[in-house]
Design a protein around this motif. Structure first.
Motif, PDB file in Angstrom:
ATOM      1  N   GLY A  57      15.875   8.591   5.450  1.00  0.00           N
ATOM      2  CA  GLY A  57      15.623   8.255   4.053  1.00  0.00           C
ATOM      3  C   GLY A  57      14.198   7.775   3.834  1.00  0.00           C
ATOM      4  N   CYS A  58      13.714   6.929   4.746  1.00  0.00           N
ATOM      5  CA  CYS A  58      12.352   6.406   4.618  1.00  0.00           C
ATOM      6  C   CYS A  58      11.318   7.519   4.794  1.00  0.00           C
ATOM      7  CB  CYS A  58      12.116   5.307   5.655  1.00  0.00           C
ATOM      8  SG  CYS A  58      13.010   3.770   5.330  1.00  0.00           S
ATOM      9  N   ILE A  59      11.538   8.410   5.764  1.00  0.00           N
ATOM     10  CA  ILE A  59      10.608   9.523   5.981  1.00  0.00           C
ATOM     11  C   ILE A  59      10.600  10.458   4.772  1.00  0.00           C
ATOM     12  CG2 ILE A  59      10.180  11.605   7.350  1.00  0.00           C
ATOM     13  CD1 ILE A  59       9.349   9.107   8.794  1.00  0.00           C
ATOM     14  N   GLY A  60      11.789  10.759   4.248  1.00  0.00           N
ATOM     15  CA  GLY A  60      11.878  11.611   3.067  1.00  0.00           C
ATOM     16  C   GLY A  60      11.169  11.003   1.872  1.00  0.00           C
ATOM     17  N   PHE A  61      11.244   9.685   1.743  1.00  0.00           N
ATOM     18  CA  PHE A  61      10.611   8.990   0.620  1.00  0.00           C
ATOM     19  C   PHE A  61       9.090   9.083   0.692  1.00  0.00           C
ATOM     20  CE2 PHE A  61       9.258   4.950  -1.525  1.00  0.00           C
ATOM     21  CZ  PHE A  61       9.687   5.290  -2.797  1.00  0.00           C
ATOM     22  N   LEU A  62       8.554   9.218   1.905  1.00  0.00           N
ATOM     23  CA  LEU A  62       7.103   9.314   2.057  1.00  0.00           C
ATOM     24  C   LEU A  62       6.531  10.554   1.369  1.00  0.00           C
ATOM     25  CD1 LEU A  62       6.504   8.153   5.735  1.00  0.00           C
ATOM     26  CD2 LEU A  62       5.758   7.018   3.641  1.00  0.00           C
ATOM     27  N   VAL A  63       7.353  11.565   1.137  1.00  0.00           N
ATOM     28  CA  VAL A  63       6.898  12.755   0.411  1.00  0.00           C
ATOM     29  C   VAL A  63       6.373  12.361  -0.967  1.00  0.00           C
ATOM     30  CG1 VAL A  63       7.658  14.929  -0.641  1.00  0.00           C
ATOM     31  CG2 VAL A  63       8.462  14.301   1.645  1.00  0.00           C
ATOM     32  N   PHE A  64       6.952  11.322  -1.545  1.00  0.00           N
ATOM     33  CA  PHE A  64       6.568  10.874  -2.885  1.00  0.00           C
ATOM     34  C   PHE A  64       5.786   9.566  -2.870  1.00  0.00           C
ATOM     35  CE2 PHE A  64      10.901  12.653  -2.777  1.00  0.00           C
ATOM     36  CZ  PHE A  64      10.642  13.880  -3.370  1.00  0.00           C
ATOM     37  N   ASN A  65       5.862   8.823  -1.753  1.00  0.00           N
ATOM     38  CA  ASN A  65       5.286   7.490  -1.700  1.00  0.00           C
ATOM     39  C   ASN A  65       4.000   7.396  -0.896  1.00  0.00           C
ATOM     40  OD1 ASN A  65       5.827   4.442  -0.069  1.00  0.00           O
ATOM     41  ND2 ASN A  65       5.570   4.541  -2.274  1.00  0.00           N
ATOM     42  N   ALA A  66       3.699   8.444  -0.086  1.00  0.00           N
ATOM     43  CA  ALA A  66       2.446   8.435   0.666  1.00  0.00           C
ATOM     44  C   ALA A  66       1.270   8.567  -0.301  1.00  0.00           C
ATOM     45  CB  ALA A  66       2.434   9.570   1.689  1.00  0.00           C
ATOM     46  N   TYR A  67       0.103   8.095   0.118  1.00  0.00           N
ATOM     47  CA  TYR A  67      -1.077   8.096  -0.736  1.00  0.00           C
ATOM     48  C   TYR A  67      -1.470   9.519  -1.177  1.00  0.00           C
ATOM     49  CZ  TYR A  67      -5.813   7.086  -2.316  1.00  0.00           C
ATOM     50  OH  TYR A  67      -6.948   6.974  -3.074  1.00  0.00           O
ATOM     51  N   LEU A 111       0.849  -1.185   0.000  1.00  0.00           N
ATOM     52  CA  LEU A 111       0.000   0.000   0.000  1.00  0.00           C
ATOM     53  C   LEU A 111       0.884   1.234   0.000  1.00  0.00           C
ATOM     54  CD1 LEU A 111      -2.722  -0.913   2.677  1.00  0.00           C
ATOM     55  CD2 LEU A 111      -2.884  -1.131   0.194  1.00  0.00           C
ATOM     56  N   ASP A 112       0.359   2.332  -0.490  1.00  0.00           N
ATOM     57  CA  ASP A 112       1.138   3.568  -0.578  1.00  0.00           C
ATOM     58  C   ASP A 112       1.648   3.980   0.801  1.00  0.00           C
ATOM     59  OD1 ASP A 112       0.234   3.375  -3.125  1.00  0.00           O
ATOM     60  OD2 ASP A 112      -0.857   5.276  -3.162  1.00  0.00           O
ATOM     61  N   GLY A 113       2.970   4.054   0.942  1.00  0.00           N
ATOM     62  CA  GLY A 113       3.586   4.525   2.168  1.00  0.00           C
ATOM     63  C   GLY A 113       3.677   3.510   3.286  1.00  0.00           C
ATOM     64  N   LEU A 114       3.127   2.314   3.110  1.00  0.00           N
ATOM     65  CA  LEU A 114       3.091   1.347   4.210  1.00  0.00           C
ATOM     66  C   LEU A 114       4.482   0.846   4.594  1.00  0.00           C
ATOM     67  CD1 LEU A 114       1.529  -0.319   6.228  1.00  0.00           C
ATOM     68  CD2 LEU A 114       1.098  -2.023   4.431  1.00  0.00           C
ATOM     69  N   ALA A 115       5.240   0.346   3.634  1.00  0.00           N
ATOM     70  CA  ALA A 115       6.563  -0.194   3.944  1.00  0.00           C
ATOM     71  C   ALA A 115       7.528   0.902   4.390  1.00  0.00           C
ATOM     72  CB  ALA A 115       7.136  -0.939   2.733  1.00  0.00           C
ATOM     73  N   ALA A 116       7.475   2.045   3.726  1.00  0.00           N
ATOM     74  CA  ALA A 116       8.384   3.143   4.075  1.00  0.00           C
ATOM     75  C   ALA A 116       8.126   3.637   5.495  1.00  0.00           C
ATOM     76  CB  ALA A 116       8.234   4.292   3.075  1.00  0.00           C
TER      77      ALA A 116
END
Length: 317
Positions: free
Chosen positions: A206-216, A169-174
């Protein structure tokens, strides 16, 4: 203070790198394919760029190298993260770019994972004086001897594939991985392990920063490139801090997701019935009508509880 700086450098670098890499992935038509038997709402995600793990892997490695003094522990963490990232990248490339539906053959993928796991165990024991004892809460130390090698292999391969299963799901793993990384940051600080603390901070950033693009709604997916690398990083942190058993608690959400898949397979093969509408567990709740954001938020909260519980158990080792 140094851990906050490391976290910030990795997070900000990831946010800066995203707009540079995502258009490249899109122009190369590196788009996600969707399972035909999956939730129907996922069909709208087809074509979303994948292999986005590159966006946060580069900043994590750079932040760790530049902020942490040169040492074998950091080198080993980077080796494992990069090694599994390369395995994931190869699998993604074969599936998405070369259109080979099965990607990297399972036996080659598993062989690479086992080889890297054995390298980790050997270096940790021989060069980092890790020893072959495993600490069990409320019990004490358990001496494994040569059995420590297959034990580490099980821990690393299991963790990497568990994170991979959670990436649905969007943002789940990150998000859940960021929580686990912060858990190991706390563990490392308590154990006064400066090098693993710095890497944990970089991984979380890195994971938090990625959520900017990977969150729903996600603009990019991490793919196996990211999920396998994250899983290896978390497992290596557990090995180097001698908290392999606590990993099952700190990363409890990954364990739950994996067990739902295992139970589903066992139930279907033995009784012909499914325990869940679909596995892993997050898909079960999707098919029950839960919104994607709701599922992800609840899983985040559960992962936070698991992380705090794991850190609390540290005093009983």
């Amino acid at each position: 203070m140094v851990y906050l700086v490391t976290f910030g450098v990795a997070a900000i670098s990831t946010v800066i790198l995203g707009p540079l890499i995502i258009p490249i992935l899109r122009s190369l038509k590196i788009g996600q394919t969707i399972r035909s038997d999956g939730p129907k709402r996922h069909f709208g995600k087809a074509g979303t760029p994948t292999m986005g793990g590159l966006i946060f892997l580069i900043p994590i490695i750079i932040a760790s190298l530049f902020i942490s003094p040169p040492n074998l522990s950091t080198g080993l963490l980077i080796l494992m993260t990069l090694g599994f990232g390369i395995i994931g990248f190869t699998d993604d490339y074969l599936k998405v770019v070369l259109r080979r539906s099965l990607g990297l053959k399972a036996r080659w993928k598993l062989a690479g994972q086992i080889l890297l796991s054995l390298i980790l165990a050997f270096i940790a024991v021989v060069f980092l004086d890790r020893g072959t004892n495993v600490w069990i809460p409320f019990v004490g130390e358990l001496y494994l001897g040569w059995l420590y090698l297959p034990f580490v292999t099980f821990v690393v391969v299991g963790t990497t594939n568990a994170v991979n299963l959670t990436d649905g799901l969007d943002g789940l793993a990150a998000g859940t991985s960021a929580v686990a990384a912060l858990g190991f940051l706390m563990v490392s600080i308590i154990l006064d392990n400066h090098h693993t603390a710095i890497f944990s901070a970089a991984l979380a950033g890195g994971c938090i920063g990625f959520l900017v693009f990977n969150a729903y709604p996600a603009r990019v997916f991490m793919g196996d490139t990211g999920s396998l690398a994250i899983g290896a990083a978390i497992a290596t942190l557990a090995v180097l801090t001698r908290t392999e058993i606590l990993l099952a608690v700190i990363g409890g959400i990954f364990v739950v997701e994996t067990f739902t898949v295992i139970l589903q397979v066992i139930s279907f093969k033995t009784t012909g019935k499914r325990l869940f509408l679909m596995s892993p567990l997050h898909h079960h709740y999707e098919l029950k009508g839960w919104g994607e954001r709701k599922i992800v938020l609840i899983f985040y909260l559960i992962s936070i509880v698991f992380a705090f519980l794991g850190v609390a158990l540290l005093k009983y080792l």
